[in-house]
Write an enzyme that holds these catalytic residues in place. Structure first.
Site, short mmCIF file in Angstrom:
data_model
loop_
_atom_site.label_atom_id
_atom_site.label_comp_id
_atom_site.label_asym_id
_atom_site.label_seq_id
_atom_site.Cartn_x
_atom_site.Cartn_y
_atom_site.Cartn_z
N LYS A 1 0.69 -1.41 -0.04
CA LYS A 1 0.05 -0.04 -0.06
C LYS A 1 0.89 1.35 -0.07
O LYS A 1 0.65 2.44 -0.77
CB LYS A 1 -0.95 0.27 1.32
CG LYS A 1 -0.19 0.21 2.49
CD LYS A 1 -1.50 0.20 3.36
CE LYS A 1 -0.73 0.01 5.12
NZ LYS A 1 -0.02 1.57 5.35
N THR A 2 1.99 1.31 0.55
CA THR A 2 2.93 2.59 0.69
C THR A 2 3.40 2.69 -0.77
O THR A 2 3.66 3.83 -1.12
CB THR A 2 4.10 2.20 1.59
OG1 THR A 2 3.60 1.88 3.17
CG2 THR A 2 4.79 3.53 1.68
N ASP B 1 -3.61 7.46 4.47
CA ASP B 1 -3.11 6.12 4.92
C ASP B 1 -3.90 5.42 6.03
O ASP B 1 -4.27 6.30 6.84
CB ASP B 1 -1.59 5.99 4.96
CG ASP B 1 -1.18 4.76 5.03
OD1 ASP B 1 -1.66 3.84 4.43
OD2 ASP B 1 0.20 4.63 5.40
N GLU B 2 -3.89 4.16 6.19
CA GLU B 2 -4.52 3.56 7.49
C GLU B 2 -5.83 4.04 7.87
O GLU B 2 -6.23 4.38 9.09
CB GLU B 2 -3.45 3.73 8.64
CG GLU B 2 -1.95 3.32 8.13
CD GLU B 2 -2.06 1.68 8.34
OE1 GLU B 2 -3.03 0.96 8.48
OE2 GLU B 2 -0.85 1.20 8.26
N GLN C 1 -7.67 -4.73 9.73
CA GLN C 1 -6.64 -4.35 10.73
C GLN C 1 -6.76 -3.02 11.55
O GLN C 1 -6.03 -2.61 11.99
CB GLN C 1 -5.25 -4.03 9.81
CG GLN C 1 -4.74 -5.29 8.96
CD GLN C 1 -3.52 -4.97 8.26
OE1 GLN C 1 -2.39 -4.57 8.79
NE2 GLN C 1 -3.66 -4.73 6.79
N ARG D 1 2.78 -9.87 10.54
CA ARG D 1 3.99 -9.41 10.49
C ARG D 1 4.91 -10.38 10.17
O ARG D 1 6.29 -9.57 9.85
CB ARG D 1 4.17 -8.60 12.23
CG ARG D 1 3.50 -7.76 12.62
CD ARG D 1 3.27 -6.54 11.75
NE ARG D 1 1.67 -6.89 11.05
CZ ARG D 1 1.44 -6.07 9.82
NH1 ARG D 1 2.15 -5.11 9.34
NH2 ARG D 1 0.23 -6.20 9.33
#
Length: 705
Positions: free
Chosen positions: A32-33, A218-219, A249, A599
């Site tokens: 996504k980044t 973002d997020e 998330q 992670r």
């Protein structure tokens, strides 16, 4: 550079969809980044959009800095006018520029968590309540939740029900009054006031709408109502808003984050385009399948897939108690490192609660393994650092009573508590700041102070006046140096047992100040104080240090590690006992476990115990309900016990009495050397640190003469 190079089809679609609202549902490890940065680069390089017209908002400084670094590679100097930062940093910038219309002075200070707790305690005491019964942290949490939902004191008053609500309202009002007296805002005020500014001043809102024609968030699943409203107001005119997130998330409900904001976005923008990023580039197939199996318990139909290798089964291990659990983890890390499978920095140990870290730390220390705590005392919260920052805050804003009370006797000046109490009372009754009350007391007999006390106050007043004058004619670095010298802070620290270490922290603070050193002091103070107040635990995380990471599951969001251990996967810990009676909280606990699992890149270990000590009692532990969701074919039970590789012949000549040097602990003297399964366990006395037990094969010792 081809902006689309290396992007898969959904990623390309997200990058190219620049006009109108866009929702990008990005699974863990789906790049996504990369999508956000390439989308910005496409706007600048291919669409001719000025970087000054783009706003990118994220949740941590670490994420913002990563975006800036990637964009420098993609667009070079063309991105110099881009606004990238956290919600709070952006709101602070808006309020400094335009907040006066709602009563926010440009020189406001931002109170961090310790400042807030101190002010809340004062508010409780002023209202005649006992802080031991009505805990400041608890009431602050309630106030924070209210502000996150855009509930001001006025709105709170309209919704007051019984006695408890009325009590909270009294403290909330007093807390806000104390903030105003200090010309201070807390973190939640930054967002609340920015929304208030935009709602009440159409001209100000229009200015920012015209400036930021393209907005990226973002997020997005972590936004609370105030953050949602802030970007919604900004995007109303041009509607070029791209939000990136994953409801699976969302793990921050305790700070009012609401995953339903994703659905709210689709309702507010019914014409929004939706792009799903389902390909995972981080984890093995087995780890990803474990994650999918766990999150499906929340009725999620997440389509996760990867072209990565299948990888090894995940390992589920039971220890007898938390001590054995920690020991098993330590031994497995030793095995992985000594066999060349991983480095220390590749390994992370995650846990649900901070209290779990103690026994894990002890096990790592016993084994002589290097580690770092992601939630250790933050640099800016260390006492000596806080002292100097408080001085700087008063030089920037003389209305900051809280900071002035902290520093008036640091270093000690002989100004007693009775004097301070009388000054505080007088300032309140006269309607002036504490700083003004000091100056008034110096030139007046009305306060009833003796000549000696007035002289002490005069000396302090002259010191601060001199530094304030200096701040108007020099740069920040020179002001910092003069401040530290004039108050005699190095000499003051030399009187403490840990004075050298604390002085090193002041020198490290000076290094931070140097980044703003060439700026005029006033401008530099504003930038520096904002940075120091808004920094988070994870911002200082050093991923290059060769040490095992100990970190909570909440803090691990946004990070990745080749090897992940999740400790304490038990009922009462994960899910936490507080969630048992709340289905929504149980779902969030499952999402938290999902975040931890995703992670991991190559290896994943889940550990639990048969017994765990809680409140000095040893209780039977029950494996987490989430473990039963994991297919058995993806699991290996237990850890293979393999002795570490034998150390080299060169290292084997170390014996008691030898002087050695360790990268982390420095110089030491070998006290004993005991054979241990093809290795040797050394007991070494390190100068200034004490005794450490280290495995010879891992210690990387150097003999010194």
């Amino acid at each position: 550079m081809d902006i689309l190079s290396g992007l898969n089809k959904p990623q390309q679609e997200a990058v190219l969809s620049v006009e109108g609202p866009l929702l990008v549902l990005a699974g863990p490890g789906s790049g996504k980044t990369r999508v956000i940065t390439h989308r910005v680069a496409h706007l600048i390089n291919d669409c001719g959009v000025s970087s000054r017209n783009i706003l990118a908002i994220t949740f941590t400084n670490k994420a913002a800095n990563e975006m800036k670094t990637r964009l420098r590679t993609l667009v070079g100097t063309s991105g110099s006018g881009l606004t990238i930062g956290t919600f709070h940093a952006f709101a602070a910038r808006v309020l400094r520029a335009d907040g006066q219309s709602i009563g926010v002075e440009p020189h406001f200070v931002i109170f961090d968590s310790s400042d807030q707790e101190r002010i809340a305690k004062s508010a409780i005491e002023i209202e005649g309540l006992d802080p031991k019964k009505y805990r400041p942290g608890t009431l602050l949490s309630i106030i924070s939740q209210a502000k996150g939902q855009l509930i001001s004191t006025e709105l709170f008053a309209e919704r007051v029900g019984g006695y408890t609500d009325r009590l909270i309202l009294k403290v909330y009002r007093r807390y806000q009054h104390l903030l105003e007296e200090n010309q201070a805002l807390d973190f939640d005020d930054l967002l609340l006031k920015a929304v208030e500014l935009f709602r009440s001043n159409p001209d100000v809102l229009a200015k920012y709408q015209d400036k930021y024609m393209y907005i990226l968030v973002d997020e997005f699943q972590d936004t609370n109502p105030s953050q949602y409203e802030l970007v919604h107001l900004l995007a109303k005119k041009n509607r070029n808003i791209c939000v990136v997130g994953d409801p699976d998330q969302s793990i921050y409900s305790w700070r009012s984050a609401d995953p339903r904001n994703v659905q709210r976005f689709l309702e507010d923008y019914p014409d929004a385009k939706k792009v799903v990023l389902g390909q995972n580039y981080r984890s093995t197939k087995n780890i990803l399948e474990v994650a999918r199996s766990v999150i499906s318990g929340n009725h999620s139909k997440k389509e996760l897939w990867t072209e990565n290798e299948a990888g090894e089964p995940i390992v589920i291990v039971q220890g007898y108690n938390e001590t054995e659990e920690a020991g098993l983890i330590s031994k497995e890390i030793i095995r992985l490192v000594s066999s060349g499978v991983a480095r220390f920095r590749d390994c992370a140990i995650m846990y649900r609660t901070n209290a779990q870290s103690r026994v894990l730390e002890e096990a790592l220390l016993r084994s002589g393994l290097p580690y770092k705590l992601a939630n250790g005392t933050r640099f800016y919260e260390r006492s000596e650092v806080k002292d100097i920052i408080s001085y700087i805050r008063v030089l920037y804003n003389q209305m900051d009573n809280a900071s002035l009370l902290r520093i008036i006797n640091i270093p000690p000046r002989g100004i007693g508590q009775i004097t301070l109490g009388r000054l505080v009372d007088s300032a309140g009754s006269l309607g002036m700041s504490f700083y003004e009350a000091i100056k008034e007391a110096v030139g007046s007999n009305d306060f009833g102070f003796t000549p000696k006390v007035r002289r002490l106050l005069a000396d302090f007043s002259e010191l601060m006046d001199g530094l304030i004058s200096l701040s108007q004619e020099t740069n920040l670095l020179d002001l910092f140096d003069q401040l530290v010298e004039r108050i005699g802070y190095e000499e003051y620290l030399s009187g403490h047992a840990d004075g050298d270490e604390r002085w090193d922290n002041i020198l490290e603070l000076r290094t931070v100040i140097q980044e703003y050193g060439d700026l005029p002091a006033i401008e530099g103070m504003e930038s520096f104080l904002e940075r120091s107040a808004l920094v988070s635990d994870i911002d200082g995380y050093d991923e290059n240090a060769d040490a095992i990471t100990l970190i909570t599951l909440h803090q691990a969001k946004g990070l990745e590690f080749p090897v992940v251990f999740i400790a304490g996967v038990e009922e009462g810990l994960l899910p936490h006992a507080r969630s048992f009676d709340d289905p929504a909280q149980l779902e969030e606990e499952r999402r938290l476990f999902y975040v931890g699992i995703t992670r991991a890149k190559r290896k994943l270990y889940l550990t639990y115990t048969r017994q765990r000590s809680i409140m000095s009692s040893s209780l039977s532990a029950i494996p987490s309900r989430y473990l039963s969701d994991i297919p058995e074919e993806l699991v290996s039970h237990g850890i293979t016990e393999t002795a570490p590789a034998s150390p080299s012949e060169k290292l084997l000549d170390i014996k008691p009495g030898d002087k050695v040097r360790h990268q982390q602990f420095g110089d030491g003297l070998v006290i004993s050397c005991e054979p241990k399964k093809g290795d040797a366990e050394l007991l070494i006395a390190f100068r200034g640190i004490g005794m450490k037990r280290l495995l010879l094969s891992l210690a990387k010792l150097e003999k010194v003469e």
